[in-house]
Design an enzyme around this catalytic site. Structure first.
Site, PDB file in Angstrom:
ATOM      1  N   ARG A   1       0.835  -1.216   0.000  1.00 61.53           N
ATOM      2  CA  ARG A   1       0.000   0.000   0.000  1.00 61.53           C
ATOM      3  C   ARG A   1       0.862   1.256   0.000  1.00 61.53           C
ATOM      4  NH1 ARG A   1      -4.524   0.518   4.587  1.00 61.53           N
ATOM      5  NH2 ARG A   1      -2.716   1.110   5.843  1.00 61.53           N
TER       6      ARG A   1
ATOM      7  N   LYS B   1      -2.476   7.053   1.153  1.00 61.62           N
ATOM      8  CA  LYS B   1      -2.227   7.405   2.555  1.00 61.62           C
ATOM      9  C   LYS B   1      -1.137   8.477   2.515  1.00 61.62           C
ATOM     10  CE  LYS B   1      -2.073   4.813   6.880  1.00 61.62           C
ATOM     11  NZ  LYS B   1      -3.138   5.445   7.634  1.00 61.62           N
TER      12      LYS B   1
ATOM     13  N   GLU C   1     -15.976   6.393   5.953  1.00 63.14           N
ATOM     14  CA  GLU C   1     -15.165   5.726   6.985  1.00 63.14           C
ATOM     15  C   GLU C   1     -14.981   6.708   8.134  1.00 63.14           C
ATOM     16  OE1 GLU C   1     -11.158   5.076   5.467  1.00 63.14           O
ATOM     17  OE2 GLU C   1     -11.228   6.976   4.378  1.00 63.14           O
TER      18      GLU C   1
HETATM   19  N1  PXG Z   1      -9.142   4.806   7.210  1.00 59.00           N
HETATM   20  C1  PXG Z   1      -8.219   5.759   7.376  1.00 59.00           C
HETATM   21  C2  PXG Z   1      -8.490   7.116   6.874  1.00 59.00           C
HETATM   22  C3  PXG Z   1      -7.008   5.449   8.029  1.00 59.00           C
HETATM   23  O1  PXG Z   1      -6.084   6.386   8.194  1.00 59.00           O
HETATM   24  C4  PXG Z   1      -7.810   3.176   8.309  1.00 59.00           C
HETATM   25  C5  PXG Z   1      -8.965   3.545   7.646  1.00 59.00           C
HETATM   26  C6  PXG Z   1      -7.634   1.752   8.740  1.00 59.00           C
HETATM   27  O2  PXG Z   1      -6.685   1.111   7.895  1.00 59.00           O
HETATM   28  P1  PXG Z   1      -5.739  -0.058   8.428  1.00 59.00           P
HETATM   29  O3  PXG Z   1      -4.945  -0.447   7.243  1.00 59.00           O
HETATM   30  O4  PXG Z   1      -4.924   0.520   9.557  1.00 59.00           O
HETATM   31  O5  PXG Z   1      -6.631  -1.143   8.902  1.00 59.00           O
HETATM   32  C7  PXG Z   1      -6.804   4.138   8.505  1.00 59.00           C
HETATM   33  C8  PXG Z   1      -5.537   3.779   9.213  1.00 59.00           C
HETATM   34  C9  PXG Z   1      -2.835   6.734  13.847  1.00 59.00           C
HETATM   35  C10 PXG Z   1      -3.056   5.602  12.925  1.00 59.00           C
HETATM   36  O6  PXG Z   1      -1.689   6.919  14.250  1.00 59.00           O
HETATM   37  C11 PXG Z   1      -4.008   5.698  11.923  1.00 59.00           C
HETATM   38  C12 PXG Z   1      -4.192   4.635  11.055  1.00 59.00           C
HETATM   39  C13 PXG Z   1      -3.446   3.505  11.196  1.00 59.00           C
HETATM   40  C14 PXG Z   1      -2.501   3.414  12.189  1.00 59.00           C
HETATM   41  C15 PXG Z   1      -2.307   4.469  13.077  1.00 59.00           C
HETATM   42  O7  PXG Z   1      -3.791   7.447  14.158  1.00 59.00           O
HETATM   43  N2  PXG Z   1      -5.133   4.783  10.089  1.00 59.00           N
END
Ligand code: PXG
Length: 285
Positions: free
Chosen positions: A52, A151, A184
């Site tokens: 990703r 991201k 989301e």
């Molecule tokens: N939507 C968004 C906008 C994200 O930023 C997810 C969904 C979930 O994706 P994953 O691949 O993690 O299942 C994310 C992920 C933090 C932090 O420090 C944020 C995320 C992941 C890890 C840490 O706030 N966001």
């Protein structure tokens, strides 16, 4: 032992790990990142996170000066060097230092940075009682403006929504897309349970393709729970039997109230609790 941060091929003490004030990652949010977790020293779904990261970079024409295999190794080495068992890893690639102008072609040396830290988990109580969330007025980025599948280092869109949530006393906030559909949360994907089936917005609702989301879909299908990726409205959320969020930091967390509406019984439901437990086991297997 002082924390060691990986920058451009070297592990150096955290206090010496710096980037230029001319880096476009700082000046313009021009760069990409990943948030990963390790369990007992092993990074969860490392290959998927790295894929990703490279896809995010590809989408913004940023060449990462490492192969994906080298990136796996760099992440593993950083976790090991810091003696992290259960931890949180941030991998990022910036455009590099350039001039005071947007032109990314005037930047050189993208910075590859990996930070491995311990993880600050949500309190246990939230997993037992479930979260209350609110819908933010700020919508998710329009996919034609900036694809939510990237991201990127520019998270202002989600930060503004998170602020609205915090102002309402909630640690997460629901974001709709430009069509008014459920997208989301600010750092988590959303699932509903309705008549025994799992519902979640499709990627073209303008969401990040969450790695936890994928894992939960696999787990659900492995126990013959039907999973439908369908457009959802706020109404669908309000009348759901159960609701939960998925994300790297949160894993699987129940939601029991949305915009002051009680969801289902007001307690974490059986499907949510079962998937939460299965995910917990999968991550630590
Ligand atoms: N939507 C968004 C906008 C994200 O930023 C997810 C969904 C979930 O994706 P994953 O691949 O993690 O299942 C994310 C992920 C933090 C932090 O420090 C944020 C995320 C992941 C890890 C840490 O706030 N966001």
């Amino acid at each position: 032992m002082s924390r060691q941060v990986y920058i451009n091929g070297k592990l150096i003490p955290a206090e010496q790990a710096t980037v230029s004030v001319f880096d476009h990652g700082l000046l313009y949010g021009d760069g990409v990142f990943e948030g990963l977790r390790s369990y007992a020293g092993k990074v969860f779904r490392l290959e998927q996170h790295v894929r990703r990261l490279y896809e995010s970079a590809q989408a913004i024409c940023l060449d990462i000066p490492l192969s994906q295999a080298e990136m796996y190794q760099a992440i593993d080495e950083t976790v090991a060097a810091n003696g992290i068992d259960d931890g949180y890893i941030r991998a990022l690639v910036t455009r590099g230092a350039g001039t005071l102008g947007l032109d990314p072609n005037r930047c050189s040396n993208p910075q590859v940075i990996i930070i491995a830290d311990t993880i600050a988990l949500y309190p246990d109580e939230l997993y037992e009682k479930g979260l209350e969330i609110v819908t933010a007025s700020v919508i998710r980025n329009h996919p034609a403006a900036l694809s939510p599948r990237i991201k990127s280092l520019n998270y202002l869109n989600n930060i503004l929504a998170k602020l609205e949530g915090l102002q309402a006393g909630c640690i997460e906030a629901l974001m709709l897309n430009h069509k008014g559909e459920v997208a989301e949360c600010t750092g988590d994907n959303i699932f509903l349970v309705r008549d025994g089936a799992l519902l979640t917005p499709p990627l073209d609702a303008g969401i990040l393709g969450g790695i936890t989301r994928e894992a939960v879909i696999e787990l659900a299908r492995s126990v013959d729970i039907e999973v439908l990726k369908v457009a959802l409205t706020k109404h669908d959320v309000y009348v759901a039997d159960e609701c939960f969020l998925t994300g790297t930091a949160a894993e699987v967390i129940p939601v029991v109230k949305v915009d002051q509406r009680t969801i289902g019984t007001g307690k974490p439901g059986p499907v949510t609790l079962d998937l939460k437990e299965r995910f917990h086991e999968m991550a630590r297997a």
